[in-house]
Design a protein around this motif. Sequence first.
Motif, PDB file in Angstrom:
ATOM      1  N   ALA A 150      20.107  14.568  45.746  1.00 30.31           N
ATOM      2  CA  ALA A 150      21.428  15.019  45.297  1.00 30.31           C
ATOM      3  C   ALA A 150      22.447  13.897  45.361  1.00 30.31           C
ATOM      4  O   ALA A 150      22.372  13.004  46.210  1.00 30.31           O
ATOM      5  CB  ALA A 150      21.915  16.190  46.156  1.00 30.31           C
ATOM      6  N   VAL A 184      26.722  17.278  42.315  1.00 33.13           N
ATOM      7  CA  VAL A 184      27.715  18.261  42.751  1.00 33.13           C
ATOM      8  C   VAL A 184      29.100  17.629  42.695  1.00 33.13           C
ATOM      9  O   VAL A 184      29.341  16.573  43.298  1.00 33.13           O
ATOM     10  CB  VAL A 184      27.433  18.744  44.186  1.00 33.13           C
ATOM     11  CG1 VAL A 184      28.473  19.794  44.609  1.00 33.13           C
ATOM     12  CG2 VAL A 184      26.021  19.306  44.300  1.00 33.13           C
ATOM     13  N   MET A 216      17.469  22.218  44.021  1.00 32.33           N
ATOM     14  CA  MET A 216      18.503  22.122  45.065  1.00 32.33           C
ATOM     15  C   MET A 216      18.014  21.211  46.179  1.00 32.33           C
ATOM     16  O   MET A 216      16.813  21.095  46.430  1.00 32.33           O
ATOM     17  CB  MET A 216      18.851  23.508  45.600  1.00 32.33           C
ATOM     18  CG  MET A 216      17.743  24.184  46.388  1.00 32.33           C
ATOM     19  SD  MET A 216      18.157  25.858  46.883  1.00 32.33           S
ATOM     20  CE  MET A 216      18.116  26.694  45.290  1.00 32.33           C
ATOM     21  N   ALA A 217      18.950  20.528  46.832  1.00 27.29           N
ATOM     22  CA  ALA A 217      18.619  19.629  47.927  1.00 27.29           C
ATOM     23  C   ALA A 217      18.873  20.334  49.260  1.00 27.29           C
ATOM     24  O   ALA A 217      19.856  21.056  49.414  1.00 27.29           O
ATOM     25  CB  ALA A 217      19.453  18.359  47.828  1.00 27.29           C
ATOM     26  N   GLN A 218      17.999  20.112  50.206  1.00 31.52           N
ATOM     27  CA  GLN A 218      18.161  20.654  51.549  1.00 31.52           C
ATOM     28  C   GLN A 218      18.480  19.521  52.518  1.00 31.52           C
ATOM     29  O   GLN A 218      17.952  18.413  52.391  1.00 31.52           O
ATOM     30  CB  GLN A 218      16.900  21.391  51.993  1.00 31.52           C
ATOM     31  CG  GLN A 218      16.580  22.617  51.157  1.00 31.52           C
ATOM     32  CD  GLN A 218      17.701  23.646  51.178  1.00 31.52           C
ATOM     33  OE1 GLN A 218      18.182  24.039  52.244  1.00 31.52           O
ATOM     34  NE2 GLN A 218      18.114  24.104  49.999  1.00 31.52           N
ATOM     35  N   GLY A 226      22.209  24.734  45.511  1.00 30.80           N
ATOM     36  CA  GLY A 226      21.897  24.246  44.179  1.00 30.80           C
ATOM     37  C   GLY A 226      23.034  24.369  43.188  1.00 30.80           C
ATOM     38  O   GLY A 226      22.808  24.350  41.971  1.00 30.80           O
ATOM     39  N   GLU A 227      24.266  24.458  43.669  1.00 32.35           N
ATOM     40  CA  GLU A 227      25.419  24.629  42.791  1.00 32.35           C
ATOM     41  C   GLU A 227      25.869  23.289  42.197  1.00 32.35           C
ATOM     42  O   GLU A 227      25.797  22.263  42.870  1.00 32.35           O
ATOM     43  CB  GLU A 227      26.585  25.252  43.561  1.00 32.35           C
ATOM     44  CG  GLU A 227      26.301  26.626  44.134  1.00 32.35           C
ATOM     45  CD  GLU A 227      26.145  27.688  43.065  1.00 32.35           C
ATOM     46  OE1 GLU A 227      26.624  27.460  41.930  1.00 32.35           O
ATOM     47  OE2 GLU A 227      25.559  28.728  43.372  1.00 32.35           O
ATOM     48  N   THR A 238      17.725  15.098  39.898  1.00 36.30           N
ATOM     49  CA  THR A 238      18.820  14.881  40.848  1.00 36.30           C
ATOM     50  C   THR A 238      19.926  15.894  40.617  1.00 36.30           C
ATOM     51  O   THR A 238      20.459  16.011  39.516  1.00 36.30           O
ATOM     52  CB  THR A 238      19.391  13.452  40.708  1.00 36.30           C
ATOM     53  OG1 THR A 238      18.368  12.505  41.029  1.00 36.30           O
ATOM     54  CG2 THR A 238      20.570  13.247  41.649  1.00 36.30           C
ATOM     55  N   GLN A 239      20.263  16.626  41.656  1.00 33.27           N
ATOM     56  CA  GLN A 239      21.366  17.576  41.617  1.00 33.27           C
ATOM     57  C   GLN A 239      22.678  16.814  41.769  1.00 33.27           C
ATOM     58  O   GLN A 239      22.825  16.007  42.693  1.00 33.27           O
ATOM     59  CB  GLN A 239      21.220  18.583  42.761  1.00 33.27           C
ATOM     60  CG  GLN A 239      22.366  19.564  42.925  1.00 33.27           C
ATOM     61  CD  GLN A 239      22.248  20.360  44.220  1.00 33.27           C
ATOM     62  OE1 GLN A 239      21.310  20.181  44.991  1.00 33.27           O
ATOM     63  NE2 GLN A 239      23.212  21.229  44.458  1.00 33.27           N
ATOM     64  N   VAL A 249      25.653  22.282  48.010  1.00 34.82           N
ATOM     65  CA  VAL A 249      24.479  21.427  47.814  1.00 34.82           C
ATOM     66  C   VAL A 249      23.205  22.208  48.090  1.00 34.82           C
ATOM     67  O   VAL A 249      22.260  22.216  47.279  1.00 34.82           O
ATOM     68  CB  VAL A 249      24.561  20.181  48.728  1.00 34.82           C
ATOM     69  CG1 VAL A 249      23.241  19.409  48.704  1.00 34.82           C
ATOM     70  CG2 VAL A 249      25.713  19.273  48.304  1.00 34.82           C
ATOM     71  N   GLU A 250      23.173  22.889  49.226  1.00 38.59           N
ATOM     72  CA  GLU A 250      21.951  23.591  49.615  1.00 38.59           C
ATOM     73  C   GLU A 250      21.693  24.827  48.769  1.00 38.59           C
ATOM     74  O   GLU A 250      20.552  25.302  48.687  1.00 38.59           O
ATOM     75  CB  GLU A 250      22.010  23.957  51.096  1.00 38.59           C
ATOM     76  CG  GLU A 250      22.025  22.721  51.993  1.00 38.59           C
ATOM     77  CD  GLU A 250      21.650  23.005  53.433  1.00 38.59           C
ATOM     78  OE1 GLU A 250      20.709  22.374  53.928  1.00 38.59           O
ATOM     79  OE2 GLU A 250      22.307  23.877  54.044  1.00 38.59           O
ATOM     80  N   ARG A 263      25.726  14.181  35.737  1.00 35.32           N
ATOM     81  CA  ARG A 263      24.940  15.408  35.919  1.00 35.32           C
ATOM     82  C   ARG A 263      23.913  15.552  34.803  1.00 35.32           C
ATOM     83  O   ARG A 263      22.749  15.892  35.050  1.00 35.32           O
ATOM     84  CB  ARG A 263      25.881  16.613  35.972  1.00 35.32           C
ATOM     85  CG  ARG A 263      25.165  17.927  36.268  1.00 35.32           C
ATOM     86  CD  ARG A 263      26.165  19.072  36.358  1.00 35.32           C
ATOM     87  NE  ARG A 263      27.043  18.925  37.510  1.00 35.32           N
ATOM     88  CZ  ARG A 263      28.361  18.785  37.448  1.00 35.32           C
ATOM     89  NH1 ARG A 263      28.971  18.764  36.251  1.00 35.32           N
ATOM     90  NH2 ARG A 263      29.080  18.657  38.537  1.00 35.32           N
TER      91      ARG A 263
END
Length: 239
Positions: free
Chosen positions: A124, A167, A1-3, A203-204, A164-165, A200-201, A156
């Motif tokens: 992401a 979304v 997941m990206a923060q 991890g979805e 890389t996430q 995003v945060e 994806r």
Amino acid sequence: MAQLEGSVVLVTGAQGGLGREFVAQALARGAGKVYASARSPQQWDDVRVVPLRLDVTDEASVAAAALAATDVTVVVNNAGVHGAGSLLASPVAEVERVFATNVFGALRVAKAFAPTLARNGGGALVDVLSVLSWLAIAGGYSASKAALWSLTGSLRLELASQGTQVVGAHLGYTDTPMIAGLDVEKNDPADVVAAIWDAVEAGEPEALVDQVSRDVRAALSGPVEALYPQLGALAAGGR
């Protein structure tokens, strides 16, 4: 997941209603820098915002932006256009214009920035889709968002190996200049963007930001007539 804390974000179409919210909320969540890209970028009051010229339909413009923004960790494919409401009534050139931005523009950005995201740890990619990705009531525009949904799924899978996430964000009518002329109930752009950044945060892989998107997503497993009751009426009239 990206923060978002400490991230470097690039937003396409940053001067639109959703774009401005993506910029503002990324900063509020701790982003260290946001590239606010547009065909004709404007100056921003916050020194953390870097205006960047980017025309997603122009290969050279996208390549130049990728060379300028080598520190990006989160990319938001937000640029989009409306049009081609009827496939039969619209010139093919108009449908192609819509696809040029909504589909091929988003792909061009993803391809250009994928190596950057890989070098910077994965990060992401967010594709702003629509409930109309699943509901073909807006002709060429719906078709373009359906194509982008499929493209997002493929990206994806392809980008998973570099961490890389990806979304896909789906939303119904939202109060932006693009649909200012429609007299319908509309989402608040701030709520939409908050839900996307939450996804995003967390991890979805998807952000279903409103009830209509959740309802239509759930209805995809049912009969076509459930999504398009007018088809049932037409069939009944033919008997």
